[in-house]
Design a protein around this motif. Structure first.
Motif, short mmCIF file in Angstrom:
data_model
loop_
_atom_site.label_atom_id
_atom_site.label_comp_id
_atom_site.label_asym_id
_atom_site.label_seq_id
_atom_site.Cartn_x
_atom_site.Cartn_y
_atom_site.Cartn_z
N GLN A 23 -18.20 7.18 -13.45
CA GLN A 23 -18.09 7.68 -11.91
C GLN A 23 -16.86 6.92 -11.15
N GLY A 24 -16.68 5.62 -11.30
CA GLY A 24 -15.73 4.74 -10.62
C GLY A 24 -14.39 4.96 -11.26
N GLN A 25 -14.13 5.43 -12.48
CA GLN A 25 -13.05 5.59 -13.07
C GLN A 25 -12.64 6.91 -12.74
N VAL A 26 -13.39 7.87 -12.44
CA VAL A 26 -13.10 9.20 -12.14
C VAL A 26 -12.61 9.01 -10.36
N PHE A 27 -13.40 8.38 -9.64
CA PHE A 27 -12.99 7.95 -8.38
C PHE A 27 -11.62 7.52 -8.19
N VAL A 28 -11.26 6.44 -9.01
CA VAL A 28 -9.65 5.91 -9.12
C VAL A 28 -8.79 7.01 -9.64
N PHE A 29 -9.16 7.85 -10.36
CA PHE A 29 -8.02 8.80 -10.81
C PHE A 29 -7.94 9.66 -9.50
N PHE A 30 -9.06 10.22 -8.80
CA PHE A 30 -8.52 10.84 -7.67
C PHE A 30 -7.85 10.26 -6.59
N SER A 31 -8.33 8.85 -6.47
CA SER A 31 -7.88 7.82 -5.51
C SER A 31 -6.10 7.68 -5.61
N MET A 32 -6.01 7.51 -6.73
CA MET A 32 -4.40 7.21 -7.08
C MET A 32 -3.61 8.72 -7.10
N ALA A 33 -4.22 9.75 -7.21
CA ALA A 33 -3.58 11.12 -6.67
C ALA A 33 -3.43 11.09 -5.28
N VAL A 34 -4.50 10.91 -4.49
CA VAL A 34 -4.21 10.80 -3.00
C VAL A 34 -3.23 9.92 -2.66
N ALA A 35 -3.00 8.53 -3.21
CA ALA A 35 -1.96 7.55 -2.75
C ALA A 35 -0.92 8.06 -3.33
N ALA A 36 -0.51 8.87 -4.38
CA ALA A 36 0.80 9.32 -4.58
C ALA A 36 1.23 10.12 -3.44
N ALA A 37 0.35 11.26 -3.18
CA ALA A 37 0.86 12.01 -1.98
C ALA A 37 1.01 11.39 -0.66
N GLU A 38 -0.06 10.23 -0.53
CA GLU A 38 0.51 9.27 0.62
C GLU A 38 1.96 8.69 0.72
N VAL A 39 2.33 8.19 -0.65
CA VAL A 39 3.55 7.49 -0.59
C VAL A 39 4.43 8.65 -0.36
N ALA A 40 4.42 9.56 -0.83
CA ALA A 40 5.63 10.89 -0.74
C ALA A 40 5.87 10.99 0.92
N VAL A 41 4.80 11.13 1.39
CA VAL A 41 4.76 11.44 2.99
C VAL A 41 5.10 10.33 3.76
N GLY A 42 4.29 8.94 3.41
CA GLY A 42 5.03 7.85 4.25
C GLY A 42 6.39 7.48 3.86
N LEU A 43 7.16 7.61 2.94
CA LEU A 43 8.34 7.54 2.52
C LEU A 43 9.27 8.49 3.29
N ALA A 44 8.67 9.66 3.44
CA ALA A 44 9.68 10.70 4.19
C ALA A 44 9.76 10.69 5.66
N ILE A 45 8.58 9.81 6.13
CA ILE A 45 8.22 9.62 7.66
C ILE A 45 9.45 8.45 7.80
N LEU A 46 9.19 7.35 7.02
CA LEU A 46 10.22 6.30 7.15
C LEU A 46 11.52 6.68 7.07
N VAL A 47 11.92 7.55 5.98
CA VAL A 47 13.43 7.97 6.24
C VAL A 47 13.84 8.66 7.40
N SER A 48 12.96 9.47 7.85
CA SER A 48 13.22 10.17 9.32
C SER A 48 13.38 9.11 10.20
N ILE A 49 12.51 8.01 10.42
CA ILE A 49 12.66 7.19 11.55
C ILE A 49 13.92 6.38 11.16
N PHE A 50 14.42 6.07 10.04
CA PHE A 50 15.49 5.31 9.77
C PHE A 50 16.83 6.09 10.34
#
Length: 106
Positions: free
Chosen positions: A63-90
């Motif tokens: 169960q912990g490994q499955v949770f990490v798998f989904f957590s990493m998928a959400v983190a990848a989306a977070e990185v994409a959105v966060g970097l897009a926001i930072l580029v817009s701010i720059f």
């Protein structure tokens, strides 16, 4: 040859996770660059993911490994959105320093 967790020991995984989390907290609290702060948050997330995997392996439960798998998928989306926001701010203010972001208030 037994389980790799038994050879290394869960204490070492806990220690490594705590060290990574502390490095992330230090980066968030003491750095002024938005990208460094963003990377520090990701380091903290990876420290928690490491603990999930270590405890999941220790208890022989996936169960912990499955949770990490989904957590990493959400983190990848977070990185994409966060970097897009930072580029817009720059593009708008020419800097990504946290001190300059207070100028964005209404």
């Amino acid at each position: 040859m037994g389980n790799i967790l038994n050879q290394i020991g869960i204490e070492n995984y806990i220690f490594l996770s705590v060290v990574l989390f502390c490095i992330g907290v230090f980066g968030v609290l003491y750095r002024r660059n938005s990208i460094i702060v963003f990377m520090s948050i990701e380091i903290m997330l990876n420290a928690v993911n490491l603990l999930f995997v270590a405890f999941s392996t220790y208890h022989q439960d996936a169960q912990g490994q499955v949770f990490v798998f989904f957590s990493m998928a959400v983190a990848a989306a977070e990185v994409a959105v966060g970097l897009a926001i930072l580029v817009s701010i720059f593009r708008n203010i020419g800097s990504i320093s946290i001190d300059n972001l207070k100028n964005l208030k209404g």
